[in-house]
Design an enzyme around this catalytic site. Structure first.
Site, PDB file in Angstrom:
ATOM      1  N   ILE A 347       0.819  -1.217   0.000  1.00  0.00           N
ATOM      2  CA  ILE A 347       0.000   0.000   0.000  1.00  0.00           C
ATOM      3  C   ILE A 347       0.853   1.268   0.000  1.00  0.00           C
ATOM      4  O   ILE A 347       0.330   2.364  -0.186  1.00  0.00           O
ATOM      5  CB  ILE A 347      -0.952   0.021   1.215  1.00  0.00           C
ATOM      6  CG1 ILE A 347      -0.174  -0.107   2.529  1.00  0.00           C
ATOM      7  CG2 ILE A 347      -2.006  -1.058   1.103  1.00  0.00           C
ATOM      8  CD1 ILE A 347      -1.035   0.034   3.771  1.00  0.00           C
ATOM      9  N   THR A 349       5.319   2.718  -0.503  1.00  0.00           N
ATOM     10  CA  THR A 349       6.743   2.416  -0.629  1.00  0.00           C
ATOM     11  C   THR A 349       7.551   3.648  -0.226  1.00  0.00           C
ATOM     12  O   THR A 349       7.065   4.774  -0.253  1.00  0.00           O
ATOM     13  CB  THR A 349       7.123   2.033  -2.074  1.00  0.00           C
ATOM     14  OG1 THR A 349       6.782   3.109  -2.953  1.00  0.00           O
ATOM     15  CG2 THR A 349       6.406   0.769  -2.506  1.00  0.00           C
ATOM     16  N   GLY A 353      11.998   0.691   2.098  1.00  0.00           N
ATOM     17  CA  GLY A 353      11.162  -0.489   2.195  1.00  0.00           C
ATOM     18  C   GLY A 353       9.754  -0.240   1.706  1.00  0.00           C
ATOM     19  O   GLY A 353       9.475   0.759   1.052  1.00  0.00           O
ATOM     20  N   VAL A 355       5.320  -0.907   2.640  1.00  0.00           N
ATOM     21  CA  VAL A 355       4.316  -1.150   3.669  1.00  0.00           C
ATOM     22  C   VAL A 355       3.202  -2.000   3.067  1.00  0.00           C
ATOM     23  O   VAL A 355       2.704  -1.702   1.973  1.00  0.00           O
ATOM     24  CB  VAL A 355       3.734   0.173   4.202  1.00  0.00           C
ATOM     25  CG1 VAL A 355       2.697  -0.101   5.288  1.00  0.00           C
ATOM     26  CG2 VAL A 355       4.846   1.069   4.743  1.00  0.00           C
ATOM     27  N   LYS A 369       5.542  -3.000   7.832  1.00  0.00           N
ATOM     28  CA  LYS A 369       6.600  -2.244   7.149  1.00  0.00           C
ATOM     29  C   LYS A 369       7.830  -3.142   7.024  1.00  0.00           C
ATOM     30  O   LYS A 369       8.445  -3.520   8.011  1.00  0.00           O
ATOM     31  CB  LYS A 369       6.944  -0.984   7.948  1.00  0.00           C
ATOM     32  CG  LYS A 369       8.091  -0.172   7.374  1.00  0.00           C
ATOM     33  CD  LYS A 369       8.396   1.008   8.281  1.00  0.00           C
ATOM     34  CE  LYS A 369       9.607   1.782   7.825  1.00  0.00           C
ATOM     35  NZ  LYS A 369       9.923   2.896   8.751  1.00  0.00           N
ATOM     36  N   ASP A 470      12.289  13.699  11.343  1.00  0.00           N
ATOM     37  CA  ASP A 470      11.778  13.572   9.970  1.00  0.00           C
ATOM     38  C   ASP A 470      10.265  13.775   9.945  1.00  0.00           C
ATOM     39  O   ASP A 470       9.520  12.937   9.441  1.00  0.00           O
ATOM     40  CB  ASP A 470      12.157  12.209   9.385  1.00  0.00           C
ATOM     41  CG  ASP A 470      12.015  12.177   7.862  1.00  0.00           C
ATOM     42  OD1 ASP A 470      11.995  13.266   7.246  1.00  0.00           O
ATOM     43  OD2 ASP A 470      11.936  11.078   7.298  1.00  0.00           O
TER      44      ASP A 470
END
Length: 632
Positions: A347, A349, A353, A355, A369, A470
């Site tokens: 669903i 990216t 990685g 998800v 994740k 972040d």
């Protein structure tokens, strides 16, 4: 130095010279500037005592002398400044007692004398007359004695910080009708913990850590929004509902306190014998049952010849663990639900990685994740990032921070199991016209408040503080009720207050604070800056881009608020308009290029929750220049 020629400016109403290199004492001639309503001399190098002639400034409503080297006692003559609504003498070298004459300051809303050498008792008769007080900060002094119960009757009080003093006795009961934050940590408060501390516990946050509070924890405390009881003298079992609701670090440091699932007894020397007499037969019986159960389990496995993968297994360096969940997830459930991480279940990216949406056999849906194998093999630092995220999310718990259900460190897979967020990210919502229209102004304001509450918790309720590093629109997720949650703690770090926190530049371009990009120094104010970029993104409907640079210039009179709002929504009305104006006012204050001049998340949260911003200008006529002149 401050020149006495200033006193010739008879009609001057505002004197703002903060954040400079001004040294020397405050001259007596300032007392002749009787039309002054605002003095802001904070963050300079002023020294000496406060001139007694300040008492002549009877029109003064704002006095900020913080972050200097002013000394001596706080003069009782300040009691003549009866128009004061804001008084900040923090981070100086004042000694002596808090003068009882402050009782005359009936309009005072903020009183901050923190980080001085103030001693003596809290003057209860003076405090009880400050009926308009919203913020009282006496922290980091040498104040002793009991906490006056009169403080609990200041109905307008929203923030009370008495931490790092020498206070004793019982906690008062707080009758505040609004959201209340109280910090009483690092004192010698030695009363027994009450079952009720606030009249409205759902809007009450208390830090009682590092005291000598005794007694047991009552289940009624689960009604509180937050409480920290670490490092006291509490005893007995923690009620299961309290233990499951709050982060577990709020209980640590109480040597005689037992968790609901704990089997160790911490008894006094007088009761050890009787306790052991009771526990020993129970332990033997429990061990016998366990051995019998183990034999039956082995027999069952051999009979069926179908080995089961265990939870919480450690083997050859691999680990699979379930946290804060119903214990019904198994490793193979994740693999089967995602069909070994088939792309059709993906669903989202990112660079590190993907998800996946996984529906478990119980019907529950979780988000998984998973780090890319290529990333793991090429850069071992991502393994560290993975472990960092696990550590952060197992130690923090907040209603606006995404919950971690489990994780896996495996030779084939490395993934985390999260609470599933049905409405995806803020970036996704704002990028989709239909979704963006559903996110109306009221929901956008609530999103801003949810983010602020989560960051407030990380910066001020976690010890030591945690910086996310972040904060972006991709890392703000929505559940089915369109409530905002902060996610992705792979780059988060615990703030080491004893170091410079120099590190590699980490974050997302367009959200990084200027000082972080230039100096690589990380502080909570970096998160504050990133938070505000997201706030502007919410209001504008897209990343603000060059608007941030434009706002730093002086020609903001030509930028009207109505012209930068997301055009997909109609102009806000009434309450939404006021909340929106307040949000942008906070955002502009947080964009200050100097990190020291930005408000903390504590100030941001208080302003968003309680401020009653008054603007005479109609909404359509409000420019950014109007909002930049507002104080939060």
């Amino acid at each position: 130095m401050l020149p006495c020629s200033l006193s010739q400016l008879k009609n001057l109403s505002t004197l703002r010279l903060h954040v400079n290199e001004i040294y020397g004492s405050i001259p007596l001639c300032v007392g002749h500037m009787t039309n002054l309503k605002r003095i802001q001399l904070s963050d300079n190098k002023l020294y000496g005592q406060l001139p007694i002639k300040l008492q002549n400034l009877t029109l003064l409503n704002y006095l900020d002398l913080s972050l200097n080297k002013l000394a001596g006692s706080i003069p009782s003559s300040l009691g003549f400044l009866t128009s004061l609504s804001y008084l900040n003498l923090s981070s100086n070298m004042f000694t002596g007692k808090i003068p009882s004459s402050i009782s005359n300051l009936a309009y005072l809303e903020v009183l901050d004398v923190s980080q001085n050498q103030i001693s003596g008792f809290i003057p209860k008769r003076a405090i009880q007359n400050l009926g308009n007080l919203k913020t009282l900060d006496l922290s980091k002094n040498k104040i002793c004695g009991n906490i006056p119960k009169e403080i609990g009757h200041l109905y307008s009080l929203q923030t009370l910080d008495l931490s790092q003093n020498k206070l004793i006795g019982n906690m008062p009961f707080f009758h505040n009708q609004l959201y209340f934050i109280g910090n009483f940590s690092h004192n010698d408060i030695n009363g027994e913990l009450s079952s009720s501390l606030c009249l409205y516990p759902a809007s009450c946050r208390l830090d009682l850590s590092h005291n000598k509070i005794t007694g047991s924890i009552h289940k009624e405390l689960v009604k509180m929004q937050y409480i920290n009881l670490a490092y006291n003298l509490l005893s007995g079992y923690v009620p299961s509902e309290v233990y499951s609701f709050f982060p577990h670090d709020i209980f640590k440091g109480n040597k005689e306190l037992l968790c609901p699932d704990q089997e160790i007894w911490f008894s006094s020397s007088k009761s050890k014998k009787s306790s052991l007499t009771f526990i020993l037969p129970m332990t033997i019986a429990s061990a016998s049952i366990s051995i019998l159960g183990f034999i039956l389990l082995v027999w069952s496995i051999q009979k069926n010849k179908k080995p089961k993968i265990k939870r919480n297994v450690i083997k050859n360096g691999d680990l699979f663990s379930i946290l804060n969940f119903d214990g019904k997830i198994a490793y193979e459930d994740i693999i089967e639900a995602t069909e070994d991480f088939d792309i059709k279940h993906c669903i989202a990216t990112c660079a590190y990685g993907s998800v996946y949406k996984a529906q478990l056999p119980s019907g529950r849906i979780v988000a998984v994740k998973k780090l890319h194998e290529r990333v793991i093999s090429e850069d071992p630092s991502f393994t560290k990032s993975f472990k960092n995220e696990v550590q952060m999310l197992t130690e923090i718990r907040h209603r606006n921070i995404v919950k971690l259900h489990g994780f896996c460190l495996h030779n084939r897979h490395m993934f985390l199991i999260y609470e599933y967020m049905e409405r995806r990210s803020l970036f996704y919502v704002l990028s989709n016209n239909d979704e963006a229209k559903e996110l109306d102004w009221s929901k956008r304001v609530n999103t801003i408040k949810g983010m602020a509450n989560a960051l407030f918790y990380m910066h001020h309720d976690c010890s030591p503080p945690i910086i996310h590093r972040d904060i972006t629109s991709n890392n703000v997720l929505f559940n089915s009720n369109i409530e905002a949650f902060i996610s992705d703690f792979g780059t988060a770090r615990i703030l080491d207050l004893e170091s410079s926190n120099q590190t590699l530049l980490i974050g997302t371009y367009g959200y990084i604070a200027p000082e972080q990009a230039y100096t690589l120094v990380v502080t909570e104010k970096c998160d504050v800056y990133s938070f505000v970029v997201v706030v502007l993104e919410i209001i504008i409907g897209k990343h603000p881009g060059d608007l941030i640079l434009y706002l730093s210039e002086d020609n903001t009179e030509s930028i009207f608020l109505k012209d930068i709002l997301d055009p997909r929504l109609p102009l806000p009305l009434r309450k939404d308009a006021k909340d929106l104006i307040l949000s942008i006012t906070v955002a502009l204050a947080c964009l200050h290029p100097s990190s020291k001049s930005r408000p903390s998340m504590k100030q941001v949260t208080q302003t968003l929750s309680f401020s009653k911003l008054q603007l005479a200008t109609p909404f359509n006529g409000i420019s950014f220049k109007h909002l930049m002149n507002q104080d939060i």
